[in-house]
Design an enzyme around this catalytic site. Sequence first.
Site, mmCIF file in Angstrom:
data_model
loop_
_atom_site.group_PDB
_atom_site.id
_atom_site.type_symbol
_atom_site.label_atom_id
_atom_site.label_comp_id
_atom_site.label_asym_id
_atom_site.label_seq_id
_atom_site.Cartn_x
_atom_site.Cartn_y
_atom_site.Cartn_z
ATOM 1 C CD GLN A 196 108.352 21.457 49.156
ATOM 2 O OE1 GLN A 196 107.164 21.327 49.446
ATOM 3 N NE2 GLN A 196 108.803 21.265 47.949
ATOM 4 C CB THR A 227 104.226 8.609 49.760
ATOM 5 O OG1 THR A 227 105.260 9.538 50.119
ATOM 6 C CG2 THR A 227 103.926 8.742 48.276
ATOM 7 C CE1 TYR A 280 108.806 20.524 41.208
ATOM 8 C CE2 TYR A 280 110.756 21.259 40.035
ATOM 9 C CZ TYR A 280 109.652 21.533 40.818
ATOM 10 O OH TYR A 280 109.416 22.824 41.213
ATOM 11 C CG HIS A 318 104.412 20.896 39.806
ATOM 12 N ND1 HIS A 318 103.592 21.407 40.799
ATOM 13 C CD2 HIS A 318 105.481 20.348 40.446
ATOM 14 C CE1 HIS A 318 104.143 21.163 41.987
ATOM 15 N NE2 HIS A 318 105.279 20.530 41.804
ATOM 16 C CE1 TYR A 350 113.413 26.306 48.881
ATOM 17 C CE2 TYR A 350 114.253 25.077 47.008
ATOM 18 C CZ TYR A 350 113.861 26.262 47.567
ATOM 19 O OH TYR A 350 113.919 27.394 46.820
ATOM 20 C CG ASP A 357 105.133 13.798 47.432
ATOM 21 O OD1 ASP A 357 105.397 13.404 48.581
ATOM 22 O OD2 ASP A 357 105.873 14.571 46.781
ATOM 23 C CD GLU A 378 104.210 13.248 42.913
ATOM 24 O OE1 GLU A 378 104.998 12.363 42.520
ATOM 25 O OE2 GLU A 378 104.534 14.180 43.690
ATOM 26 C CB THR A 400 102.730 18.094 41.233
ATOM 27 O OG1 THR A 400 103.202 17.939 42.568
ATOM 28 C CG2 THR A 400 101.316 18.637 41.233
ATOM 29 C CG ASP A 444 108.076 12.509 44.034
ATOM 30 O OD1 ASP A 444 107.434 12.126 43.042
ATOM 31 O OD2 ASP A 444 107.705 13.451 44.757
ATOM 32 C CD GLU A 454 103.957 17.756 45.536
ATOM 33 O OE1 GLU A 454 104.609 16.706 45.336
ATOM 34 O OE2 GLU A 454 104.478 18.888 45.588
ATOM 35 C CD GLU A 459 101.320 23.622 40.248
ATOM 36 O OE1 GLU A 459 101.352 22.435 40.618
ATOM 37 O OE2 GLU A 459 101.254 23.959 39.067
ATOM 38 C CE LYS A 462 107.610 17.407 48.434
ATOM 39 N NZ LYS A 462 106.460 17.528 47.540
ATOM 40 N NE ARG A 481 114.116 29.405 40.778
ATOM 41 C CZ ARG A 481 113.637 28.322 41.407
ATOM 42 N NH1 ARG A 481 113.818 28.198 42.705
ATOM 43 N NH2 ARG A 481 112.995 27.378 40.754
ATOM 44 N NE ARG A 485 103.085 22.127 48.704
ATOM 45 C CZ ARG A 485 103.580 21.291 47.800
ATOM 46 N NH1 ARG A 485 104.881 21.026 47.768
ATOM 47 N NH2 ARG A 485 102.790 20.718 46.932
HETATM 48 CA CA CA Z 1 106.138 15.256 44.637
#
Ligand code: CA
Length: 456
Positions: free
Chosen positions: A273, A290, A162, A167, A277, A266, A234, A390, A160, A232, A404, A286, A176, A270
């Site tokens: 995660q 899927t 990104y 996203h 992560y 996916d 994808e 995503t 997978d 997500e 999001e 994850k 951040r 959260r």
């Molecule tokens: Ca993903």
Amino acid sequence: MPESSFDAATWSPGPGGSGTWPEALAGTLDPSRRSFVESANAPDADFPIRNLPFGAFSTDTLEPRLGVAIGDRALDLRNVVEAGLLEGLDGRIRCALSAASLDDLLALGRPAWLAARVAISRLLDADHAALRDRADRETFLPAIEDIRLGLPARTRDYTDFYASEHHATNVGRMFRPDNPLMPNWKHLPVGYHGRASSLVPSGTPIRRPHGQTVGPDGPPPAYGPVRLLDYEIEVGFLIGPGNRLGDPIPASRALDHVFGLAIVNDWSARDVQKWEYQPLGPFNAKNFATSISPWVVTLEALAPFMVDGPPRAAGDPENLPYLRHDRDIAIDLELEVAIASKTMRDAGTPATRVSLGNYREMYWSIAQMVAHHTSTGCNLQPGDLMASGTVSGPEESNRGCLLERTWRGENPVELADGTSRRFLQDGDEVVMRGWCGRGERRIGFGACTGIVDPAT
Ligand code: CA
């Protein structure tokens, strides 16, 4: 001659090709072409004769086999081959089309894929009598609603990525605010090795997983049903011949190894995660499921919708040579997510659309993801699945996951039953759809669905 520009007019099939492929491909894409399967000729059909996506199916009486979607029917390829209706094809291709999943066909490569497409297109054409005029023609064309669609291939590895700047920027900004993109993000397509064993076909129920999470006050963690379950949307791509260990695939040849595309969900926890992560990326957040849409739309069918990718912004770093190729192809592919609660389904209320995005917005191309994945010499094998990450766009309505879309739950989305969602609730059905073009040029991907079952 361009190294590998995938274009219906100029594309070269590479070594072993006859040199007449572009003309043959153009014939299968002709908008005036009609099928004797009348449902395929409807203006809003996902599966007109220009599409011809491949999938694997079974019924109570038919063992697993390959099919090609045409209108509301599936062409039973084993039956067609055994009846001698594809005799013009090479024996290896007919053998691969008689298999239970796509693996053998994937290994044969693009000249074989195109030959199969041309033959199947001809067989389904309104002006071609071989199948059209058979008294038993219906036995070759079971209704899609009467078959069980499985995974299209025996996928041994799933990766997978990104690849959406929108996203990655949105998610990065939540955690951040001053520095949303990591320093590596515009230099390489970030990805992680996912879990192939928990790939499931569309329609498979998704049980809410348990996981280790921490509350808003921080550790110690607790173990229990996850609270922040998300989807997500994808784009997945299925790998063809692949490469030997040690031999990278150059970006300019990468699309030779991509059979076709499907929609991938996916599913993501959260709260798991957020706690797990760092420093090695997603793990249990994850790996529980899927989903993949059952019909794989080939690059041949997508050729008319290949467009230039988004221009790089001023100040973005130049790609290193191994990530450059002559035409950085994106695909003009609309992607919709809708949610239906159990109350809505019981009342017959259509799912509420919560986002609509487009794959052409992606920063990293499919070719770049393949080239980067194999740049170390890592080997890809027939049936491997990669997913884009995503797909989000510049607008709020383009955001392809609830994290999001609701901005971590601050702006819930409203459903047609009057309830709202920050994250998914038990009983919710997530319905993802994709399509390219409009009117007589339109083709669709069908749906990728899943209902959230309660934790046990
Ligand atoms: Ca993903």
